[in-house]
Write an enzyme that holds these catalytic residues in place. Structure first.
Site, PDB file in Angstrom:
ATOM      1  N   ASP A  31      76.433  32.887 -29.919  1.00 29.09           N
ATOM      2  CA  ASP A  31      75.410  31.991 -31.133  1.00 29.09           C
ATOM      3  C   ASP A  31      75.477  30.721 -30.256  1.00 29.09           C
ATOM      4  O   ASP A  31      75.977  30.347 -30.260  1.00 29.09           O
ATOM      5  CB  ASP A  31      75.896  32.377 -32.424  1.00 29.09           C
ATOM      6  N   MET A  32      74.180  29.957 -30.135  1.00 21.55           N
ATOM      7  CA  MET A  32      74.064  29.182 -29.316  1.00 21.55           C
ATOM      8  C   MET A  32      74.360  28.304 -30.446  1.00 21.55           C
ATOM      9  O   MET A  32      73.533  28.655 -31.991  1.00 21.55           O
ATOM     10  CB  MET A  32      72.950  28.760 -28.527  1.00 21.55           C
ATOM     11  N   ASP A 156      68.361  32.055 -29.214  1.00 22.38           N
ATOM     12  CA  ASP A 156      69.548  31.897 -29.539  1.00 22.38           C
ATOM     13  C   ASP A 156      70.261  32.818 -29.219  1.00 22.38           C
ATOM     14  O   ASP A 156      72.166  32.154 -30.199  1.00 22.38           O
ATOM     15  CB  ASP A 156      69.990  30.266 -30.009  1.00 22.38           C
ATOM     16  N   GLU A 157      70.794  33.933 -29.376  1.00 25.46           N
ATOM     17  CA  GLU A 157      72.043  35.015 -29.735  1.00 25.46           C
ATOM     18  C   GLU A 157      71.631  36.721 -28.841  1.00 25.46           C
ATOM     19  O   GLU A 157      70.345  36.298 -28.310  1.00 25.46           O
ATOM     20  CB  GLU A 157      70.767  35.343 -31.453  1.00 25.46           C
TER      21      GLU A 157
END
Length: 430
Positions: A31-32, A156-157
């Site tokens: 996860d960013m 983002d994941e």
DNA sequence: TCTGGGGTCCTAGGACCC
DNA sequence: TCTGGGGTCCTAGGACCC
């Protein structure tokens, strides 16, 4: 070695030999950290350490060119020159908040007006999806170059299957996670958090344990110590409604949930969801990491700056409607899909939503056709109340061969078979 | 505290067919 | 004419996720 292993894995699961295929499953969730905001901080280093939120309307390229011309570069813009959340007027939600902003209670999906009250001094930056998508592609390319079995879960994941990656078993996956984390950092300048566990469900929870820049490793034996004390809402799939219902039933933690019997859960939450809750509370999840999938639908929607009324704002509404149809058509054509279920969504000023859809015989990716059928949908909906949102959707998608004006082979065969069986069955009527 | 935009999946009822 | 059970498709709404 790795090759032999993969071949053994390809066997049916009932063929249980004593092989390296019996490696414990190690699944990572990556996860960013504050993704959109972090991308913006790369451009505005002067905002490091300050509360920053992303939201509001997009900058036009002209706006940005003007800023650069005025200050001789984005990084030279003085703090006083930035928009502040406190002076924002309008509707909308925050998309991302930096960690300093989160200290004030700000977070994703929070209404901007509420956020402005909590932290008026926060700096407000406009959203730039194209830029985030580009960074998204970059960090995913880095991951795939190290660990090829990756499932895209949004901008983002991702989930990554570590099981058969060389080094993926070392320290339960911690070593590989650190390697990926560093590779992403050096390629993009961005940080992320990783959880590694026996399955997706637990990996997803683990990635949240130490944010930002964390790595958390969870083993099956950790269930009671690390997972059970968490609130039910931490389970991916238990949202606001189910969470509230559980609370009303006296279930707060995952341990509380695990203490309920399967029949009890089925009785209160239904056959399917109840059974899933039971498995989830016991840390069970066999879902594979899925590397490829086809879209089911594409849509475009917009919330108006001010509510619009069907009669008073007929022209304006009509123009927006047509534009939405054109945008969906562009998306379909650019990505190579066509669909035959055309639908609309609208949301009234009181936030109540309605949808209408029509399935037609011919697949389409044309704006004019979509507009025509969506128009029929619109006529079947009450339009007395003012509207805040209008959307257009195309579902029932197939990969479309624009030159042949037909679905590509695999779909074509399936549809042909379907049509033939129908024709044969209806034949006696004539 | 008044709530974006893009999705997926599930449920449930009715139509229609075997 | 009535009864039934299973299957698929269509539609509307809703929960949930990023």
């Amino acid at each position: 070695m790795a090759h032999a292993c993969l071949r053994r894995c390809a066997r049916p699961s009932n063929n249980r030999g004593v092989t390296t295929a019996d490696l414990p499953r190690r699944i990572a969730h990556l996860d960013m950290d504050a993704f959109f905001a972090s991308v913006e901080l790369l451009r505005y280093p002067q905002l490091q350490g300050l509360p920053v939120v992303i939201g509001g309307r997009r900058h036009t390229p002209e706006d940005e060119a003007q800023l650069i011309a005025q200050w001789g570069g984005l990084e030279n813009i003085p703090l006083e020159a930035f928009d502040r959340l406190g002076s924002y007027v309008g509707r909308g939600v925050i998309t991302t908040a930096t960690y300093p902003a989160r200290k004030f209670g700000l977070g994703s999906a929070m209404g901007m007006m509420k956020a402005a009250r909590l932290c008026p001094q926060a700096i407000l930056l406009p959203i730039d999806f194209a830029r985030y998508r580009s960074y998204s592609r970059q960090f995913k390319a880095v991951i795939v170059s190290i660990a090829p079995v990756m499932e895209d879960r949004g901008v983002d994941e991702v989930y990554i299957d570590f099981t058969h990656v060389p080094g993926g078993q070392e320290q339960g996956g911690r070593v590989l996670a650190a390697r990926i984390q560093q590779a992403i950092q050096s390629a993009t300048g961005l940080s992320c958090s990783v959880g590694v566990a026996p399955n997706k469900l637990l990996a997803k929870m683990a990635s949240e344990f130490q944010k930002p820049q964390g790595i958390s490793v969870v083993y099956a034996e950790d269930l009671q110590a690390l997972i059970w004390p968490l609130p039910c809402r931490k389970i991916n799939g238990i949202g606001p409604k189910a969470g509230a219902k559980m609370q009303a039933l006296g279930i707060e933690t995952i341990a509380d949930l695990a203490a309920r019997s399967l029949p009890w859960l089925v009785q209160h939450f239904g056959k399917s969801y109840g059974a899933w809750l039971h498995a989830a509370a016991h840390g069970q999840d066999e879902r594979p990491v899925v590397t490829e999938s086809e879209p089911v639908s594409m849509s475009r929607e917009t919330t108006f700056v001010h509510d619009l009324h069907a009669v008073q704002h007929k022209a304006e509404l009509g123009a927006v409607f047509t534009r939405l149809c054109e945008r969906v058509a562009e998306d379909l054509q650019r990505k190579g899909y066509a669909g035959r279920t055309i639908g609309i969504k609208l949301r009234y000023a009181n936030f109540k939503s309605v949808t209408r859809e029509i399935t037609v015989e011919q697949f389409t990716q044309e704006a004019v056709t979509i507009r025509q059928i969506a128009g029929q949908c619109l006529r079947r909906v009450p339009l007395e109340q003012p509207l805040r949102l209008l959307g257009v959707r195309v579902g029932g998608l197939v990969v479309w061969d624009a030159a042949q004006q037909q679905p590509r082979s695999a779909e074509k065969v399936a549809i042909k078979r379907h049509m033939q069986s129908r024709d044969l069955l209806t034949l006696p009527l004539f």
